[in-house]
Motif scaffolding. Structure first.
Motif, PDB file in Angstrom:
ATOM      1  N   LEU A 167       2.059   8.065   1.154  1.00 46.93           N
ATOM      2  CA  LEU A 167       2.035   7.582  -0.228  1.00 46.93           C
ATOM      3  C   LEU A 167       0.640   7.731  -0.834  1.00 46.93           C
ATOM      4  CD1 LEU A 167       3.536   6.363  -2.581  1.00 46.93           C
ATOM      5  CD2 LEU A 167       3.222   4.097  -1.571  1.00 46.93           C
ATOM      6  N   PHE A 168      -0.384   7.483  -0.030  1.00 49.14           N
ATOM      7  CA  PHE A 168      -1.765   7.672  -0.468  1.00 49.14           C
ATOM      8  C   PHE A 168      -1.980   9.122  -0.910  1.00 49.14           C
ATOM      9  CE2 PHE A 168      -6.182   8.875   0.659  1.00 49.14           C
ATOM     10  CZ  PHE A 168      -6.899   7.965  -0.098  1.00 49.14           C
ATOM     11  N   ARG A 169      -1.501  10.066  -0.095  1.00 44.67           N
ATOM     12  CA  ARG A 169      -1.666  11.484  -0.413  1.00 44.67           C
ATOM     13  C   ARG A 169      -0.912  11.849  -1.694  1.00 44.67           C
ATOM     14  NH1 ARG A 169      -1.186  15.003   5.076  1.00 44.67           N
ATOM     15  NH2 ARG A 169      -1.790  16.618   3.601  1.00 44.67           N
ATOM     16  N   LYS A 170       0.246  11.261  -1.880  1.00 40.50           N
ATOM     17  CA  LYS A 170       1.015  11.517  -3.114  1.00 40.50           C
ATOM     18  C   LYS A 170       0.239  11.016  -4.333  1.00 40.50           C
ATOM     19  CE  LYS A 170       5.282  12.765  -1.465  1.00 40.50           C
ATOM     20  NZ  LYS A 170       6.072  13.936  -1.870  1.00 40.50           N
ATOM     21  N   LEU A 171      -0.345   9.835  -4.211  1.00 42.53           N
ATOM     22  CA  LEU A 171      -1.096   9.256  -5.331  1.00 42.53           C
ATOM     23  C   LEU A 171      -2.319  10.102  -5.676  1.00 42.53           C
ATOM     24  CD1 LEU A 171      -0.878   5.473  -4.365  1.00 42.53           C
ATOM     25  CD2 LEU A 171       0.180   6.546  -6.362  1.00 42.53           C
ATOM     26  N   LEU A 172      -2.947  10.701  -4.660  1.00 40.19           N
ATOM     27  CA  LEU A 172      -4.125  11.546  -4.909  1.00 40.19           C
ATOM     28  C   LEU A 172      -3.778  12.805  -5.706  1.00 40.19           C
ATOM     29  CD1 LEU A 172      -6.207  11.525  -1.587  1.00 40.19           C
ATOM     30  CD2 LEU A 172      -6.603  10.225  -3.672  1.00 40.19           C
ATOM     31  N   GLN A 173      -2.507  13.182  -5.696  1.00 41.29           N
ATOM     32  CA  GLN A 173      -2.079  14.368  -6.442  1.00 41.29           C
ATOM     33  C   GLN A 173      -1.997  14.110  -7.944  1.00 41.29           C
ATOM     34  OE1 GLN A 173       1.647  15.581  -4.670  1.00 41.29           O
ATOM     35  NE2 GLN A 173       0.750  15.814  -2.643  1.00 41.29           N
ATOM     36  N   GLN A 188       2.936  -3.724  -1.575  1.00 34.36           N
ATOM     37  CA  GLN A 188       4.315  -3.667  -2.048  1.00 34.36           C
ATOM     38  C   GLN A 188       4.639  -2.260  -2.542  1.00 34.36           C
ATOM     39  OE1 GLN A 188       6.414  -6.182  -1.729  1.00 34.36           O
ATOM     40  NE2 GLN A 188       4.890  -7.613  -0.986  1.00 34.36           N
ATOM     41  N   PRO A 189       4.687  -1.285  -1.654  1.00 37.95           N
ATOM     42  CA  PRO A 189       4.932   0.097  -2.084  1.00 37.95           C
ATOM     43  C   PRO A 189       6.280   0.288  -2.761  1.00 37.95           C
ATOM     44  CG  PRO A 189       5.146  -0.099   0.271  1.00 37.95           C
ATOM     45  CD  PRO A 189       4.573  -1.393  -0.201  1.00 37.95           C
ATOM     46  N   VAL A 190       7.256  -0.513  -2.338  1.00 35.04           N
ATOM     47  CA  VAL A 190       8.587  -0.401  -2.943  1.00 35.04           C
ATOM     48  C   VAL A 190       8.505  -0.709  -4.434  1.00 35.04           C
ATOM     49  CG1 VAL A 190      10.928  -1.335  -2.944  1.00 35.04           C
ATOM     50  CG2 VAL A 190       9.771  -0.912  -0.784  1.00 35.04           C
TER      51      VAL A 190
END
Length: 199
Positions: free
Chosen positions: A68-74, A91-93
């Motif tokens: 999820l961190f990598r997705k956010l960096l995009q 709370q990633p959901v």
């Protein structure tokens, strides 16, 4: 690329942890350093961030959190610090749900996320995060462990961690009075503060 580091946690502060592996201490920035415990064996899933003037290791409790961190960096407008602040809420959901439902009001509550960045998150990530939500143990941590000091010192550490995440003094002061009413660990103070900041 370093997939993970397994070793003993040697040091924790509001910005990062130090994990020792084979005599080498790795400084790793994490969303909430206080979910870890000194002298405990841990496996940290790492992401190496390289730019012209930056070489840093970011660490996570699960592979899903790292993904999820990598997705956010995009997302244009979100750097490592912003991504960590979003993940620190634990709370990633909720984050994925907000993106899928195009809920800008929820997303702009994170430090550093304005309307433009919130719209960009929705544009870039909507429909691409379902696999992360399906994981039942995503972002779980062992709340039964009570090794950290409770009370004033823990609260001070939690406040410092919130500042590192980018929250302003006035925002922290709004939730501080509620935190003073309870005796919690640093990790629990941070989680409670973030819950209030995001409601």
């Amino acid at each position: 690329m370093i997939e993970f580091i397994k070793g003993s946690i040697q040091y924790i502060n509001p910005e990062y942890i130090v994990i020792e592996n084979n005599g080498i201490g790795y400084e790793i920035q994490t969303p909430n350093p206080y979910v870890f415990h000194v002298q405990r064996e841990e496996t940290i899933y790492t992401y190496q961030y390289v730019r012209e003037d930056v070489l840093a290791l970011y660490g996570f409790q699960t592979r899903e959190e790292k993904a999820l961190f990598r997705k956010l960096l995009q997302v244009s407008g979100i750097g490592p610090k912003g991504a960590l602040a979003i993940l620190a809420a634990g709370q990633p959901v909720q984050v994925v749900k907000a993106i899928e439902q195009e809920d800008e009001k929820f997303l702009v509550k994170f430090p550093g996320v304005g309307k433009k960045t919130a719209r960009q998150m929705i544009l870039d990530l909507k429909g691409k995060l379902e696999d992360l939500v399906a994981v039942p143990n995503l972002f779980t941590s062992d709340d039964s462990i009570e090794e950290q000091e409770n009370g004033p010192q823990a609260l001070l550490e939690a406040i410092e961690a919130l500042k590192v995440l980018g929250y302003a003094e006035r925002e922290i002061n709004k939730v501080k009075k509620h935190l003073l009413e309870e005796q919690l660990t640093t990790d629990q103070y941070i989680k409670k503060a973030l819950q209030r900041l995001l409601t």
